[in-house]
Design a protein around this motif. Structure first.
Motif, PDB file in Angstrom:
ATOM      1  N   LYS A 221      43.816  30.181   6.189  1.00  0.00           N
ATOM      2  CA  LYS A 221      43.781  28.942   6.978  1.00  0.00           C
ATOM      3  C   LYS A 221      45.197  28.538   7.389  1.00  0.00           C
ATOM      4  O   LYS A 221      45.434  28.130   8.525  1.00  0.00           O
ATOM      5  N   ILE A 222      46.106  28.655   6.449  1.00  0.00           N
ATOM      6  CA  ILE A 222      47.496  28.308   6.744  1.00  0.00           C
ATOM      7  C   ILE A 222      48.053  29.228   7.831  1.00  0.00           C
ATOM      8  O   ILE A 222      48.709  28.771   8.769  1.00  0.00           O
TER       9      ILE A 222
ATOM     10  N   LEU B  51      46.606  28.131  11.116  1.00  0.00           N
ATOM     11  CA  LEU B  51      47.181  26.869  11.575  1.00  0.00           C
ATOM     12  C   LEU B  51      48.626  27.053  12.017  1.00  0.00           C
ATOM     13  O   LEU B  51      49.075  26.440  12.982  1.00  0.00           O
TER      14      LEU B  51
ATOM     15  N   ARG C 268      45.091  30.441   2.183  1.00  0.00           N
ATOM     16  CA  ARG C 268      46.236  31.128   2.798  1.00  0.00           C
ATOM     17  C   ARG C 268      45.918  31.565   4.218  1.00  0.00           C
ATOM     18  O   ARG C 268      46.751  31.467   5.122  1.00  0.00           O
TER      19      ARG C 268
END
Lengths: 130, 130
Positions: free
Chosen positions: A93-94, A97, A91
DNA sequence: CATAAAGGTTCCAGTTATAGGAAGGTCAAG
DNA sequence: CTTGACCTTCCTATAACTGGAACCTTTATG
């Protein structure tokens, strides 16, 4: 079963399977000719690994999950904790990004993308520092 | 400026700056004592790199962007293309991660996470294959 | 002034999870 | 018997650094 068969059936490349043996995730027997011989249990483990890896679990997570999988006295809480902490990383990382994506998206939208040299993308990257 | 100063001012670790020299992204001068000597331009480039890396551009992307940055006759289209293709990769990564995250999330929700050994997470990973 | 701390240098190894390839042994088929 | 498909091990490379050893230079302090 030789390595080619397990590769086909597990969906993992033979190279990867050899690597997993190297790092101790599976321990196939050896035939007299030196060939690796896999039993159903190994195949099963490799498929497990493939699925866990596809969910983004690290090799070390996989090692722990596999151990729990084989441990009849595990508690589901142990498993859940590994999964939850992995989910948290995904999460985050999302989020990271998405932030990148938004910034880039804005920059791209503001760039004409034609033959002229003026480019807000480069300007933003090149902002002089104090 | 010595490497420590540029490290502080650019926000990049000295190690990273040496690495960037190694791979030809910056070319600081050398003092008689062998110390690297950075001019404003190098500092500026390093800050550029830091920002591009923070946006997830690969080192090779950075190399290209830096070159375009210094090329007065570039076209904004060239820059935009690099950025757009990077954005596409980021978006795909987000899609992949979101899929993982959804699957994991469901599994985690269905797991009691208590002292008992029954665990849907492990069950799902360990599903027997044909 | 001597010395110690702070900062600089190079070089080598390790990280993650494989992929690629060379050199060579083995097995089934024609 | 040879060809081709498999198998083996071992070495190298990837991305982008990070850590550490061994050593030199500069700066600050008693």
């Amino acid at each position: 079963m030789n390595i080619g068969d397990v590769a086909t059936r597990s969906g993992l490349p033979a190279k990867t399977i050899r690597y997993y043996e190297d790092i101790g995730l599976v321990k196939p027997l050896r035939d007299t000719n030196g060939y690796r011989t896999f039993r159903e249990i190994e195949l099963h483990k490799l498929a497990f690994l493939g699925r866990a890896r596809a969910l983004g679990f690290s090799i070390e997570d996989c090692r722990n999950l596999l151990q729990l999988y084989e441990d009849e006295s595990r508690t589901s809480a142990e498993v859940k904790e590994i999964a939850a902490s992995h989910l948290e990383r995904i999460r985050q990382k999302i989020v990271d990004l998405r932030e990148m994506s938004d910034t880039l998206s804005n920059l791209i939208d503001s760039c004409a993308g034609d033959h002229r040299p003026d480019c807000p993308i480069l300007e933003s990257l090149g902002t002089k520092i104090s």
